[in-house]
Design a protein around this motif. Structure first.
Motif, PDB file in Angstrom:
ATOM      1  N   ALA A   7      43.176  34.525  33.617  1.00 44.60           N
ATOM      2  CA  ALA A   7      43.959  34.292  34.834  1.00 44.60           C
ATOM      3  C   ALA A   7      44.622  32.914  34.807  1.00 44.60           C
ATOM      4  N   SER A 104      40.638  39.075  39.016  1.00 42.14           N
ATOM      5  CA  SER A 104      41.835  38.332  39.422  1.00 42.14           C
ATOM      6  C   SER A 104      43.050  39.228  39.243  1.00 42.14           C
ATOM      7  N   ASN A 129      41.021  34.890  43.262  1.00 43.74           N
ATOM      8  CA  ASN A 129      40.001  34.788  42.227  1.00 43.74           C
ATOM      9  C   ASN A 129      40.621  34.303  40.920  1.00 43.74           C
ATOM     10  N   GLN A 136      37.906  30.043  42.109  1.00 43.52           N
ATOM     11  CA  GLN A 136      39.086  30.390  42.903  1.00 43.52           C
ATOM     12  C   GLN A 136      40.273  29.547  42.441  1.00 43.52           C
TER      13      GLN A 136
END
Length: 157
Positions: A7, A104, A129, A136
Motif C-alpha cells: 500500500a 488496504s 488502512n 493507518q
C-alpha cells in the motif's frame, strides 16, 4: 512493524503525499475500524474501512467511514449493477493479498474498481488502512480518489 507495505509503495509510486500512523491493533475488537479510530484519537467519520464485495459477480472495493454500513443497493448502483454482496474474508484475502484487519485499497494484488463514500471527501484528511494490522495511512481524501482511480458516490445506508 515494517512501514513499507504494498500500500505505501503504491502511494509512493503514484507521488501521493501521506503520513503513517501506527497503533495497537486489537484482534478481539468487534469493529476493527472503530477500534482503529479510538486508538488513533480520530472521529470514526475520518477513519475509512476497506470492504471487498461483488457487484453482479464482479469484485469491487468499497471505502467507507468506520461508523457506517454499506448499502448493498447503493453499492450496486454506483457500479451500474443490479445486486451486491460482501465477499467472505478468505476470498477478500486471496484477492487483495492482505489479511483481514489489514486490507488496504492501495496496492492490492489485483486492481478492482473502487468507490469511496462521497461524504469522506468533505473531511480535511482521512485515514485508510496501510496494508497491515495496526497501520493507518493519513492523506487527503482527493488524493485517495486520485491514487485509486476511484469513484466517489453515496454508498452508505
Amino acid at each position: 512493524m515494517s512501514k513499507a507495505t504494498r500500500a505505501t509503495l503504491a502511494l509512493e509510486a503514484a507521488g501521493i503525499a501521506f503520513d503513517l500512523v501506527v497503533y495497537d491493533y486489537d484482534p478481539g475488537a468487534e469493529a476493527i475500524g472503530l477500534q482503529a479510530a479510538a486508538a488513533i484519537g480520530e472521529p470514526p467519520a475520518r477513519v475509512l474501512k476497506t470492504l471487498m464485495a461483488r457487484v453482479d459477480g464482479r469484485p469491487v472495493c468499497a471505502v467507507v467511514p468506520a461508523d457506517a454500513q454499506v448499502s448493498m443497493k447503493k453499492l450496486a448502483a454506483a457500479f451500474k449493477g443490479k445486486s451486491a454482496a460482501m465477499m467472505k474474508p478468505p476470498e477478500a484475502e486471496r484477492l487483495t493479498g492482505f489479511v483481514v484487519g489489514g486490507i488496504s485499497p492501495f496496492g492490492q494484488k489485483r486492481k478492482v474498481p473502487t468507490v469511496i463514500e462521497a461524504q469522506a471527501l468533505a473531511e480535511p484528511h482521512v485515514f485508510v488502512n496501510g496494508g497491515g494490522r495496526g497501520l493507518q495511512i493519513r492523506l487527503a481524501p482527493a488524493d485517495a480518489v486520485k491514487a485509486l482511480g476511484a469513484l466517489a458516490a453515496p454508498i452508505i445506508a
